[in-house]
Design a protein around this motif. Structure first.
Motif, short mmCIF file in Angstrom:
data_model
loop_
_atom_site.label_atom_id
_atom_site.label_comp_id
_atom_site.label_asym_id
_atom_site.label_seq_id
_atom_site.Cartn_x
_atom_site.Cartn_y
_atom_site.Cartn_z
N LEU A 39 0.82 -1.21 0.00
CA LEU A 39 0.00 0.00 0.00
C LEU A 39 0.86 1.26 0.00
N ILE A 40 1.91 1.25 0.81
CA ILE A 40 2.76 2.44 0.96
C ILE A 40 3.59 2.71 -0.28
N ILE A 41 4.20 1.67 -0.88
CA ILE A 41 5.09 1.93 -2.01
C ILE A 41 4.35 2.44 -3.24
N SER A 42 3.05 2.16 -3.32
CA SER A 42 2.32 2.62 -4.49
C SER A 42 1.72 4.01 -4.30
N LYS A 43 1.80 4.54 -3.09
CA LYS A 43 1.29 5.89 -2.83
C LYS A 43 2.30 6.94 -3.25
N ASN A 44 1.80 8.09 -3.58
CA ASN A 44 2.65 9.20 -3.99
C ASN A 44 3.01 10.03 -2.75
N LEU A 45 3.89 9.48 -1.92
CA LEU A 45 4.33 10.16 -0.71
C LEU A 45 5.69 10.80 -0.92
N ASN A 46 6.00 11.80 -0.13
CA ASN A 46 7.32 12.41 -0.27
C ASN A 46 8.38 11.44 0.26
N SER A 47 9.61 11.68 -0.10
CA SER A 47 10.68 10.73 0.20
C SER A 47 10.93 10.58 1.70
N VAL A 48 10.76 11.65 2.46
CA VAL A 48 10.98 11.57 3.91
C VAL A 48 9.91 10.68 4.55
N THR A 49 8.67 10.84 4.16
CA THR A 49 7.59 10.02 4.71
C THR A 49 7.81 8.56 4.35
N LYS A 50 8.21 8.30 3.11
CA LYS A 50 8.49 6.91 2.72
C LYS A 50 9.65 6.33 3.52
#
Length: 109
Positions: A39-50
């Motif tokens: 779920l997380i890797i496919s979201k468009n999150l900023n690099s710090v959040t990832k």
């Protein structure tokens, strides 16, 4: 990475370790972690959040050492066939669970 973000990674590690102790089942942890990882890797999150989630939380939650220890116990019993079956089964289940998480995430985005 700033000190503030480093502290967030440490807090994510702490939370994941606490959850891991509460659940105390390597297979369930592995499956849930793989799904959430997808779920997380496919979201468009900023690099710090990832980094906080993937490196901090999921590294501690789905600890590879728990998986290895489980397989070690099977090997210690001398059951090679069970070892090979569990090794392949766990890896396959986790891979497809992660892909399912990616698929679910893409449907809701």
């Amino acid at each position: 990475m700033s000190i503030k973000n480093f502290i967030y990674v440490l807090l994510a590690c702490y939370a994941a370790t606490f959850l891991r102790l509460l659940i105390d089942n390597n297979l369930i942890i592995s499956i849930v972690g793989s799904f959430l990882f997808g779920l997380i890797i496919s979201k468009n999150l900023n690099s710090v959040t990832k980094k906080i989630l993937l490196t901090g939380f999921f590294s501690c939650f789905t600890s590879f050492s728990g998986f290895i220890y489980f397989l070690y116990e099977i090997l210690n019993q001398g059951n090679w066939i069970k070892f090979i079956i569990f090794l392949n089964l766990i890896i396959t289940i986790n891979l497809f669970t992660m892909l399912f998480g990616v698929w679910i995430s893409s449907k809701f985005t």
